[in-house]
Each structure stands twice: as C-alpha cells, then as structure tokens.
Design a protein around this motif. Structure first.
Motif, short mmCIF file in Angstrom:
data_model
loop_
_atom_site.label_atom_id
_atom_site.label_comp_id
_atom_site.label_asym_id
_atom_site.label_seq_id
_atom_site.Cartn_x
_atom_site.Cartn_y
_atom_site.Cartn_z
N LYS A 36 57.50 -20.79 22.65
CA LYS A 36 58.25 -22.01 22.93
C LYS A 36 59.71 -21.66 23.16
N GLY A 37 60.20 -21.92 24.37
CA GLY A 37 61.56 -21.57 24.72
C GLY A 37 62.58 -22.57 24.22
N LYS A 38 63.85 -22.25 24.43
CA LYS A 38 64.92 -23.15 23.96
C LYS A 38 64.91 -24.48 24.70
N ASP A 39 64.22 -24.52 25.86
CA ASP A 39 64.10 -25.77 26.61
C ASP A 39 62.92 -26.62 26.12
N GLY A 40 62.20 -26.12 25.13
CA GLY A 40 61.07 -26.87 24.57
C GLY A 40 59.75 -26.62 25.26
N LYS A 41 59.78 -25.90 26.38
CA LYS A 41 58.55 -25.62 27.12
C LYS A 41 57.80 -24.45 26.49
N VAL A 42 56.48 -24.57 26.47
CA VAL A 42 55.64 -23.52 25.91
C VAL A 42 54.96 -22.75 27.04
N GLN A 43 55.12 -21.44 27.02
CA GLN A 43 54.48 -20.60 28.02
C GLN A 43 53.63 -19.53 27.33
N THR A 44 52.58 -19.13 27.98
CA THR A 44 51.69 -18.10 27.44
C THR A 44 51.95 -16.78 28.17
N ALA A 45 52.09 -15.72 27.38
CA ALA A 45 52.33 -14.40 27.97
C ALA A 45 51.41 -13.38 27.31
N GLU A 46 51.03 -12.36 28.07
CA GLU A 46 50.13 -11.31 27.57
C GLU A 46 50.92 -10.04 27.26
N PHE A 47 50.58 -9.41 26.15
CA PHE A 47 51.22 -8.17 25.73
C PHE A 47 50.15 -7.18 25.26
N SER A 48 50.50 -5.90 25.30
CA SER A 48 49.56 -4.90 24.79
C SER A 48 49.62 -4.83 23.26
N HIS A 49 50.83 -5.04 22.71
CA HIS A 49 51.04 -4.95 21.27
C HIS A 49 52.15 -5.89 20.85
N CYS A 50 52.23 -6.14 19.54
CA CYS A 50 53.28 -7.02 18.99
C CYS A 50 53.79 -6.41 17.69
N ILE A 51 55.10 -6.37 17.54
CA ILE A 51 55.73 -5.97 16.28
C ILE A 51 56.31 -7.22 15.63
N VAL A 52 55.94 -7.46 14.37
CA VAL A 52 56.45 -8.61 13.63
C VAL A 52 57.57 -8.12 12.70
N ALA A 53 58.78 -8.63 12.91
CA ALA A 53 59.94 -8.24 12.10
C ALA A 53 60.70 -9.50 11.70
N VAL A 54 60.04 -10.31 10.86
CA VAL A 54 60.58 -11.63 10.51
C VAL A 54 61.01 -11.70 9.04
N GLY A 55 61.42 -10.56 8.49
CA GLY A 55 61.93 -10.57 7.13
C GLY A 55 61.04 -9.83 6.16
#
Length: 469
Positions: A251-270
């Motif tokens: 969800k972007g700063k404009d409020g729109k939700v877009q779907t994107a594909e990635f090979s991997h994800c790193i979670v660094a949220v604390g």
C-alpha cells in the motif's frame, strides 16, 4: 551444593562478556552463562560478520568502477558462497577471541540455557546436565531477536530475518526489504551491490527515520541513484509465499494497493527482547517486554541487574558494552570497592552508525529534535565536494552537519553521511562527552588532507566562517 560466585552474567554478547571481563578485572569471582555461542549475536550473527559481507560488496563495487580510477578490470564476478564463507570465518575468529578472553580473565563459562530461580540463583541446562549456580549479583544480558511479521513469519527460504540473510541459500534476483532502519538498509545495500534488484518499503515518511531529515533525504537520493526502489509512507499488507517467489501487496502513500513479485524478502521491522522463559516473572518490571532499570542497570530486585538489548534502547552493541562496564563497577562498589566510580549512561552521547553505501553516522540531537526541545540553534553543513581528500578518493558525495545551542555554543548533535563517516563520528562523541563548545572545535587543528576536515568546516559553517564553500 550450588557453585557460588560474586557475579553471574546471563548472556555473552557484547554487553554480557564485557561486563564479565570488567567484573573479573575488579577482582570479583565471575561466571558467564551462554546457551549458544560466546560473543552472542553481535560477533556471530550481527555487527561483525555483517561488516565482513559489506566489505566484500564494497570491494566488488569498486572493482566494477575501476575505470573511474584509471584502472582496467575484466570479467569481474561475485562468488556469494565465498563471500559468505569469509564472513563466517571472521565470526569464528572473533568467537575464539572471546573464548580466550574468558580464560585469560579466569571467568567460568557455563554452556547451556540459564533460568533464574531467584534474583541471585540460576539453573543451567546444558551439556553437563542441570547445574545450580548462585551469586551475590546477577546481570541479565539475554539480548533480543528479530521481530517477525504476524502474517508472514520468516521461513529461511523465501522470507528472511537478518540471520538468514547472512547465510543465504541462494542469491536473490529481486529482493524486497521491509523496514529501512540500520539492519534493513545495510542488507539492501549489500544485495544491491551484489547485483540484486532491491525494493525497500518503509512505513514512515523517510528512510532511516531516526536520523536527521537531511541525512534521510540524501541517502534516499543516493540509493535511488544506485538503482534501488525506495517506497516511503508505504506498508506491506500481505505476503504470499510459494516455493519459487514472494508475492507482496504494497500500500503506497497514495493509498493504492499494488501487487509485486519478488524472489526473496528480508523482514527488518525491529526486535523482540529475549525476556520470556528466563524466570524474570515477579523479579523485574517490564515495559513492552524490556526490563526496566535505573541508570546503572539495577532492576527492582536487589542484586539483579540488566543490560543491553533486553533493556530500553538504543539497541546497539557499544551501548550494551558501556552498560556492562557501568553495572560491573556499580556492583564492585556495592561489594566494598572504594576505587571505582561508576557513571550513569548518557543516552545523548551514544553514537549511531549505519554501514550502507554511503555510510551514516550521528550522535546527539537532530536539528528537529533540538528545536522541539526548545533550543535556539545554529546549524552548519559542509559538503564533501568541498573536501580535497574526498574528491581524491572519488567519494565526493556526502556532508557533515553540526547543531549547536546558539546561546551557549554547546554541541547538541552531529550528523554525517558519506565515505568513512563511521570512523570519524567518534571525534564529535569525545567532544560531547567533554562538553565542548564551538570554540574548542574551531580552535582544534584537523590534519590535511583528510575527510575529517569536513567536521571542522561544518563547525565553522554554523558560525558563518566556513573556508572552503
């Protein structure tokens, strides 16, 4: 009968092992309890091996830009497996170093899972079975771990924490990094330099949000120029993980939700403090899982202390080490040592460093925080493009910014972005610790040619006296 000590330290990270060494130096019979590896997360899975990875990526970056320096290099390739192997070798070397320090200082090491049975006693379940040990004082230094996303816990295959990202099973092709604090940005920088297509999503309105706004703006511009996609004021609402990819709803700063594909994800949220299942119930007061302490590390239970990432932040290795020394000296004083004079921690003098490319370093108040605190400020900025050494190195992107109290000249904060700033920030840290004003900094002679001259020029700029801009 239970083994008895003056001090037991639960956890051997940069807070715990340093506390144990200082206790031993002060003549206290000391033990340390560790469930995994001496040196804790920092030496084995955090600060140090991460810097080894980043160093490899930095050299790879320079090799790819050899032409900028009048050099030729052909057929340059990155060997991820070899890069990781070097990083793990560095960690192994440092782990052995801590083991040596324990022996040198005659600190008893109990390997196993320690659980408090009271403010002055523990059981340790490990390779020797169950041991019971007691001490006049116990220091809890159990650290913290990465926080998972509730809707997509890390699996080590497609969704990673920093620990998975340090020993990747494969090279990401298209990487999503959630969170732009120090850990997120460092791994984004590493994998970008290694050739991955990187997207960073930050919930707040700017990257590295704890830093000065000018630093955040500069870094975002630099990372974008390097090819990263930076999405601020955005959030990941859903992750769908398959065997071959990660699908993210952003969800972007404009409020729109877009779907994107990635090979991997790193979670660094604390982080989450490691304070569960330690036996702390009824012994300490907690705030969101972190142990409440006084400025010397005391908890509400007499003889029970806490330091490092399991207590309030900032959650940095050097802060943990400093707390370890403070607690050790306070304990020695309580046990009758009249020659130690512990000083409480001053959080305004704790430097922060982020080892992305370009590097970030800071100490004290940002310009905005200084104004919020009611100060009238004088602010100086000096760009690296005005520094001869930075130009000669081919590292002319960056700046130094200093914030002063306009009434007293007190140095309130310093903020740097660019080459080698993590090695230079200590100059301002010493200055703040010595309660310096602009006068001492102006009258200090900085060596030429060095990037550190930008520190001097920034101070001069705050008072309209900059010489090279």
């Amino acid at each position: 009968m239970a083994e008895q000590y003056d001090v037991i330290v639960l956890g051997s990270g940069p807070g715990g092992y340093v506390a144990a060494i200082r206790c031993a130096q002060l003549g206290l019979k000391t033990a340390i309890v560790e469930r995994e590896l001496l040196g804790g997360i920092c030496l084995n899975w955090g600060c140090i091996p991460t810097k080894a990875l980043l160093r490899s990526a930095e050299i790879f970056h320079y090799m790819q830009h050899a032409g900028d320096y009048g050099l030729k290099a052909k057929e340059i390739e990155a060997d991820l497996e070899a890069v990781v192997k070097r990083s793990r070798g560095v960690a192994k070397q440092l782990n052995a170093g801590v083991t040596h320090l324990m022996k040198k200082n005659k600190i008893a090491v109990h390997m196993g899972t320690g659980t408090l049975t009271g403010p002055n006693s523990l059981t340790v379940k490990g390779e020797k079975g169950e041991e019971k040990i007691t001490a006049k004082h116990v220091i809890v230094a159990t650290g913290a771990r990465a926080r998972d996303l509730p809707f997509a816990p890390a699996d080590g295959k497609r969704v990673w924490t920093y620990r998975h990202a340090m020993t990747p099973p494969e090279m990401p092709t298209k990487l999503l990094v959630i969170g732009s604090g120090a850990i997120g940005i460092e791994f984004a920088s590493f994998y970008n330099d290694m050739g991955a297509e990187v997207t960073v999503v930050e919930m707040l309105d700017r990257v590295v949000p704890v830093e000065d706004k000018d630093v955040s703006a500069f870094l975002e511009k630099s990372l974008t120029k390097q090819g990263m996609t930076i999405l601020t004021g955005a959030g990941v609402e859903e992750l769908k993980v398959s065997d071959k990819s990660v699908s993210a709803k952003i969800k972007g700063k404009d409020g729109k939700v877009q779907t994107a594909e990635f090979s991997h994800c790193i979670v660094a949220v604390g982080i989450v403090p490691n304070t569960e299942n330690v036996g702390l119930e009824n012994l300490v007061e907690m705030d969101r899982g972190f142990i409440r302490i006084d400025p010397y590390g005391r908890t509400k239970s007499k003889g029970l202390w806490a330091i490092g990432d399991c207590v309030p932040g900032p959650w940095l290795a050097h802060k943990a080490s400093h707390e370890g020394v403070t607690a050790a000296e306070a304990i020695a004083k309580e046990l009758g040592n009249k020659d130690v004079h512990p000083h409480p921690l001053d959080r305004n003098n704790i430097p922060g460093c982020t080892y992305c490319h370009p590097q970030i370093a800071s100490v004290g108040l940002t310009e905005a925080k200084a104004k919020e605190a009611g100060y009238e400020v004088k602010v100086g900025m000096f760009p690296f493009i005005g520094n001869g050494k930075a130009i000669a190195l081919g590292e002319a992107e960056g700046f130094t910014k200093t914030v002063f109290d306009s009434k007293t000249g007190e140095l309130l904060g310093a903020h740097m972005v660019g080459a080698e700033v993590t090695e230079m920030i200590q100059g301002y840290v010493v200055g703040k610790t010595l309660e310096t004003t602009e006068a001492e900094l102006m009258n200090s002679i900085f060596p030429h040619p060095t990037i550190s001259e930008s520190m001097h020029e920034s101070v001069l700029a705050a008072y309209g006296r900059a010489l090279h801009i």
